[in-house]
Design a protein around this motif. Structure first.
Motif, PDB file in Angstrom:
ATOM      1  N   LEU A   1       0.801  -1.214   0.000  1.00 17.74           N
ATOM      2  CA  LEU A   1       0.000   0.000   0.000  1.00 17.74           C
ATOM      3  C   LEU A   1       0.840   1.273   0.000  1.00 17.74           C
ATOM      4  O   LEU A   1       0.302   2.377  -0.027  1.00 17.74           O
ATOM      5  N   GLY A   2       2.160   1.122   0.052  1.00 16.53           N
ATOM      6  CA  GLY A   2       3.034   2.279   0.012  1.00 16.53           C
ATOM      7  C   GLY A   2       3.014   3.100   1.281  1.00 16.53           C
ATOM      8  O   GLY A   2       3.045   4.328   1.225  1.00 16.53           O
ATOM      9  N   THR A   3       2.944   2.448   2.404  1.00 12.85           N
ATOM     10  CA  THR A   3       2.935   3.151   3.687  1.00 12.85           C
ATOM     11  C   THR A   3       3.884   2.429   4.636  1.00 12.85           C
ATOM     12  O   THR A   3       4.675   1.599   4.216  1.00 12.85           O
ATOM     13  N   ASN A   4       3.784   2.715   5.928  1.00 10.97           N
ATOM     14  CA  ASN A   4       4.668   2.051   6.884  1.00 10.97           C
ATOM     15  C   ASN A   4       3.884   1.163   7.849  1.00 10.97           C
ATOM     16  O   ASN A   4       2.657   1.217   7.906  1.00 10.97           O
ATOM     17  N   LYS A   5       4.622   0.340   8.587  1.00  8.53           N
ATOM     18  CA  LYS A   5       3.984  -0.621   9.499  1.00  8.53           C
ATOM     19  C   LYS A   5       3.204   0.087  10.604  1.00  8.53           C
ATOM     20  O   LYS A   5       2.148  -0.389  11.010  1.00  8.53           O
ATOM     21  N   THR A   6       3.731   1.203  11.077  1.00  5.06           N
ATOM     22  CA  THR A   6       3.070   1.924  12.164  1.00  5.06           C
ATOM     23  C   THR A   6       1.670   2.369  11.757  1.00  5.06           C
ATOM     24  O   THR A   6       0.716   2.237  12.529  1.00  5.06           O
ATOM     25  N   ARG A   7       1.565   2.876  10.552  1.00  6.54           N
ATOM     26  CA  ARG A   7       0.257   3.344  10.076  1.00  6.54           C
ATOM     27  C   ARG A   7      -0.730   2.182   9.966  1.00  6.54           C
ATOM     28  O   ARG A   7      -1.898   2.300  10.336  1.00  6.54           O
ATOM     29  N   ILE A   8      -0.257   1.047   9.443  1.00  3.54           N
ATOM     30  CA  ILE A   8      -1.120  -0.134   9.340  1.00  3.54           C
ATOM     31  C   ILE A   8      -1.544  -0.577  10.739  1.00  3.54           C
ATOM     32  O   ILE A   8      -2.718  -0.905  10.971  1.00  3.54           O
ATOM     33  N   SER A   9      -0.611  -0.571  11.677  1.00  5.11           N
ATOM     34  CA  SER A   9      -0.940  -0.971  13.049  1.00  5.11           C
ATOM     35  C   SER A   9      -1.990  -0.055  13.662  1.00  5.11           C
ATOM     36  O   SER A   9      -2.905  -0.512  14.356  1.00  5.11           O
ATOM     37  N   ARG A  10      -1.874   1.236  13.397  1.00  7.32           N
ATOM     38  CA  ARG A  10      -2.865   2.184  13.925  1.00  7.32           C
ATOM     39  C   ARG A  10      -4.247   1.928  13.326  1.00  7.32           C
ATOM     40  O   ARG A  10      -5.257   2.007  14.022  1.00  7.32           O
TER      41      ARG A  10
ATOM     42  N   ILE B   1      -5.331  -0.936  12.229  1.00 10.18           N
ATOM     43  CA  ILE B   1      -5.806  -2.193  12.824  1.00 10.18           C
ATOM     44  C   ILE B   1      -6.388  -1.934  14.205  1.00 10.18           C
ATOM     45  O   ILE B   1      -7.488  -2.400  14.535  1.00 10.18           O
ATOM     46  N   ASN B   2      -5.675  -1.158  15.007  1.00 12.33           N
ATOM     47  CA  ASN B   2      -6.149  -0.868  16.365  1.00 12.33           C
ATOM     48  C   ASN B   2      -7.405   0.007  16.351  1.00 12.33           C
ATOM     49  O   ASN B   2      -8.346  -0.233  17.101  1.00 12.33           O
ATOM     50  N   LYS B   3      -7.418   1.020  15.492  1.00 16.16           N
ATOM     51  CA  LYS B   3      -8.548   1.947  15.425  1.00 16.16           C
ATOM     52  C   LYS B   3      -9.832   1.243  14.993  1.00 16.16           C
ATOM     53  O   LYS B   3     -10.905   1.518  15.514  1.00 16.16           O
ATOM     54  N   ASN B   4      -9.721   0.327  14.042  1.00 17.66           N
ATOM     55  CA  ASN B   4     -10.892  -0.341  13.487  1.00 17.66           C
ATOM     56  C   ASN B   4     -11.124  -1.736  14.062  1.00 17.66           C
ATOM     57  O   ASN B   4     -11.983  -2.463  13.577  1.00 17.66           O
ATOM     58  N   SER B   5     -10.362  -2.120  15.055  1.00 21.54           N
ATOM     59  CA  SER B   5     -10.481  -3.438  15.699  1.00 21.54           C
ATOM     60  C   SER B   5     -10.481  -4.567  14.667  1.00 21.54           C
ATOM     61  O   SER B   5     -11.337  -5.447  14.679  1.00 21.54           O
ATOM     62  N   ILE B   6      -9.498  -4.537  13.787  1.00 23.82           N
ATOM     63  CA  ILE B   6      -9.379  -5.553  12.747  1.00 23.82           C
ATOM     64  C   ILE B   6      -8.679  -6.773  13.341  1.00 23.82           C
ATOM     65  O   ILE B   6      -7.635  -6.651  13.976  1.00 23.82           O
TER      66      ILE B   6
ATOM     67  N   LEU C   1     -10.362  -5.246   4.482  1.00 23.53           N
ATOM     68  CA  LEU C   1     -10.836  -4.118   5.292  1.00 23.53           C
ATOM     69  C   LEU C   1      -9.844  -2.961   5.262  1.00 23.53           C
ATOM     70  O   LEU C   1     -10.235  -1.796   5.128  1.00 23.53           O
ATOM     71  N   ILE C   2      -8.560  -3.272   5.364  1.00 21.25           N
ATOM     72  CA  ILE C   2      -7.545  -2.225   5.353  1.00 21.25           C
ATOM     73  C   ILE C   2      -7.466  -1.572   3.971  1.00 21.25           C
ATOM     74  O   ILE C   2      -7.339  -0.358   3.845  1.00 21.25           O
ATOM     75  N   ARG C   3      -7.565  -2.371   2.921  1.00 24.19           N
ATOM     76  CA  ARG C   3      -7.568  -1.804   1.568  1.00 24.19           C
ATOM     77  C   ARG C   3      -8.753  -0.863   1.382  1.00 24.19           C
ATOM     78  O   ARG C   3      -8.627   0.210   0.788  1.00 24.19           O
ATOM     79  N   GLN C   4      -9.919  -1.265   1.881  1.00 26.30           N
ATOM     80  CA  GLN C   4     -11.114  -0.422   1.782  1.00 26.30           C
ATOM     81  C   GLN C   4     -10.899   0.893   2.522  1.00 26.30           C
ATOM     82  O   GLN C   4     -11.288   1.960   2.043  1.00 26.30           O
ATOM     83  N   TYR C   5     -10.268   0.811   3.681  1.00 27.10           N
ATOM     84  CA  TYR C   5      -9.962   2.012   4.460  1.00 27.10           C
ATOM     85  C   TYR C   5      -9.083   2.960   3.649  1.00 27.10           C
ATOM     86  O   TYR C   5      -9.324   4.167   3.591  1.00 27.10           O
TER      87      TYR C   5
END
Length: 136
Positions: free
Chosen positions: A15-24, A26-31, A49-53
């Motif tokens: 997705l061209g981002t970093n792990k921290t952003r993905i982790s946030r 995941i935590n924000k959306n309770s994935i 779900l993350i791709r949709q976000y």
């Protein structure tokens, strides 16, 4: 567990981002996630779900960017219109008026800015209609 799983790092790279952003996200959306061999992995439905976000976020950013560009173009047009010459009824006004070339240049700039605004509106409409094709 599904055969198709991705680590947070793999998804971040995709997705061209970093792990921290993905982790946030995941935590924000309770994935839901799983831990395998000291790595956090995501199943297909979680990846979706993350791709949709990200799709929604991209669409919002594009709309905001287009809105800002339109505002800039409109303010430039208003500035150019303020410079536009008043009607030339008398010879005195004609003597004090700007040369015809400058007037034509200003008119061309106004036309160009109007074209840019129309192009941005068309781009905005095109992007909003086809956002679902970004991830195919």
């Amino acid at each position: 567990m599904s055969k198709n799983v991705k680590t947070i790092k793999e998804l971040a790279d995709e997705l061209g981002t970093n792990k921290t952003r993905i982790s946030r996200i995941i935590n924000k959306n309770s994935i839901p996630t799983q831990k395998i061999k000291n790595k956090i992995v995501l199943e297909d439905n979680s990846v979706s779900l993350i791709r949709q976000y990200f799709k929604n976020e991209m669409q919002q950013r594009l709309a905001l960017q287009d809105k800002k560009l339109l505002e800039e173009y409109k303010s430039e047009i208003n500035d150019l219109k303020a410079l536009k010459m008043p009607s030339q009824d008398t010879k005195e006004e004609q003597a004090n008026s700007q040369p015809q070339e400058e007037l034509e240049t200003l008119k061309e700039q106004i036309r160009a800015l109007n074209d840019k605004i129309k192009g941005q509106e068309q781009l905005n409409n095109q992007v909003s209609k086809k956002w679902y094709q970004f991830w195919k």
